[in-house]
Design a protein around this motif. Structure first.
Motif, short mmCIF file in Angstrom:
data_model
loop_
_atom_site.label_atom_id
_atom_site.label_comp_id
_atom_site.label_asym_id
_atom_site.label_seq_id
_atom_site.Cartn_x
_atom_site.Cartn_y
_atom_site.Cartn_z
N GLN A 19 -1.06 10.10 5.45
CA GLN A 19 -1.60 11.38 5.02
C GLN A 19 -1.10 12.52 5.91
O GLN A 19 -0.72 13.59 5.43
CB GLN A 19 -3.14 11.34 5.04
CG GLN A 19 -3.77 10.43 4.00
CD GLN A 19 -3.58 8.96 4.30
OE1 GLN A 19 -3.38 8.58 5.47
NE2 GLN A 19 -3.64 8.13 3.26
N SER A 20 -1.06 12.28 7.20
CA SER A 20 -0.58 13.29 8.14
C SER A 20 0.91 13.57 7.92
O SER A 20 1.36 14.72 7.98
CB SER A 20 -0.83 12.83 9.58
OG SER A 20 -0.34 13.78 10.49
N ALA A 73 4.67 1.94 13.74
CA ALA A 73 6.09 1.71 13.46
C ALA A 73 6.43 1.98 12.00
O ALA A 73 7.46 2.58 11.69
CB ALA A 73 6.48 0.28 13.85
N ALA A 74 5.58 1.52 11.08
CA ALA A 74 5.85 1.72 9.65
C ALA A 74 5.85 3.20 9.31
O ALA A 74 6.71 3.67 8.54
CB ALA A 74 4.80 0.98 8.82
N ILE A 75 4.92 3.96 9.88
CA ILE A 75 4.86 5.40 9.61
C ILE A 75 6.09 6.10 10.16
O ILE A 75 6.64 7.00 9.53
CB ILE A 75 3.58 6.00 10.24
CG1 ILE A 75 2.34 5.38 9.60
CG2 ILE A 75 3.56 7.51 10.06
CD1 ILE A 75 2.24 5.58 8.10
N TYR A 112 12.00 0.53 4.41
CA TYR A 112 10.93 1.49 4.73
C TYR A 112 11.46 2.93 4.81
O TYR A 112 10.81 3.87 4.33
CB TYR A 112 10.26 1.11 6.06
CG TYR A 112 9.16 0.10 5.88
CD1 TYR A 112 7.85 0.50 5.65
CD2 TYR A 112 9.42 -1.27 5.93
CE1 TYR A 112 6.84 -0.43 5.46
CE2 TYR A 112 8.43 -2.20 5.74
CZ TYR A 112 7.13 -1.77 5.52
OH TYR A 112 6.13 -2.69 5.32
N VAL A 113 12.63 3.10 5.41
CA VAL A 113 13.19 4.45 5.51
C VAL A 113 13.54 4.98 4.13
O VAL A 113 13.28 6.15 3.82
CB VAL A 113 14.44 4.44 6.42
CG1 VAL A 113 15.11 5.82 6.41
CG2 VAL A 113 14.05 4.07 7.85
N ASN A 170 0.61 3.98 0.18
CA ASN A 170 0.23 3.09 1.27
C ASN A 170 1.53 2.56 1.88
O ASN A 170 2.46 2.22 1.15
CB ASN A 170 -0.63 1.94 0.73
CG ASN A 170 -1.21 1.09 1.85
OD1 ASN A 170 -0.47 0.49 2.65
ND2 ASN A 170 -2.53 1.02 1.90
N PRO A 171 1.62 2.50 3.23
CA PRO A 171 2.85 1.98 3.85
C PRO A 171 3.27 0.62 3.33
O PRO A 171 4.47 0.32 3.26
CB PRO A 171 2.48 1.92 5.34
CG PRO A 171 1.45 2.98 5.51
CD PRO A 171 0.64 2.96 4.23
N ALA A 172 2.30 -0.20 2.95
CA ALA A 172 2.62 -1.53 2.45
C ALA A 172 3.34 -1.48 1.11
O ALA A 172 4.00 -2.45 0.71
CB ALA A 172 1.34 -2.37 2.31
#
Length: 224
Positions: free
Chosen positions: A31-32, A70-72, A179-180, A191-193
């Protein structure tokens, strides 16, 4: 344990405590990132070198101290720098941070662990010295093993530093790109997942198994 090692442990503990006490962990959220994406992209466009250096530095510290986020950070790399350049910066930061975590763990705890459990770790150490790259690639590619735990555990063994760096650098590229690349389309992520589908994770697991084929072949030929 020597005084320098105790001081090092205290400094690391203080850094981790300050991270949580300052509330920085609350800013490493999806969210940030979405709320501040335009500001971050604007800063990156105006101050490219500073933005890249700052991003890599943050990623190094986060990984070296085994902090959450790390995921964020990987999603942020895509959102700010794009899929290709973001992957390069994220992989560099993660590799440098992992190497620092590996070296610190080796310096602080390797001798004590080997002295106490060395007789039980003889086989593991021998395997890592001869086929450490294959095992590390497997661990990096298969999404079942926490990244930070691999860094710390590897530092306690006889795994060569060069092998650790190469295995980490190569092994995290596929997952890092996923992820990138998802971060480059940040609006579609809730959601990062969501960045990695079960099919993608299964493909990584298959790649990890392929990394073990040379080890399995050598063992089979020796028995034969």
């Amino acid at each position: 344990m020597t005084r320098p090692k105790l001081v090092a442990i205290a400094v690391i503990g203080l850094a981790v405590a300050l991270f949580f006490m300052s509330g920085l962990d609350r800013h490493l959220t999806l969210q940030s990132l979405k709320a501040n994406r335009e500001l971050l992209v604007s800063y990156s466009e105006q101050h490219r070198l500073a933005a890249v250096s700052l991003f890599i530095g943050i990623y190094v510290v986060q990984t070296a101290l085994s902090l959450p986020g790390a995921a964020i950070l990987s999603l942020a790399a895509g959102a700010i720098f794009g899929a290709v350049q973001g992957t390069v910066y994220a992989v560099i930061g993660a590799t440098l941070g992992a190497t620092l975590a590996f070296l610190v763990t080796r310096y602080l705890f390797h001798d004590a662990v080997q002295e106490k459990f060395g007789h039980r770790l003889t086989t593991i150490n021998r395997e890592l010295e001869t086929a450490g790259l294959n095992y590390l690639l497997f661990l990096r590619l298969v999404p079942l093993f926490p990244f930070f735990l691999i860094n710390l555990a590897a530092g306690l063994t006889h795994l060569p530093l060069r092998t650790f760096i190469i295995g980490t650098l190569v092994g995290i590229i596929p997952g890092g790109f996923v992820y990138v690349n998802a971060g480059a389309s940040l609006a579609t992520i809730s959601n990062p997942a969501d960045a990695a589908s079960p099919r993608v994770l299964g493909s990584f697991a298959l790649l990890g198994l392929f990394a073990l084929i040379p080890v399995i072949y050598r063992k089979f030929t020796r028995r034969a």
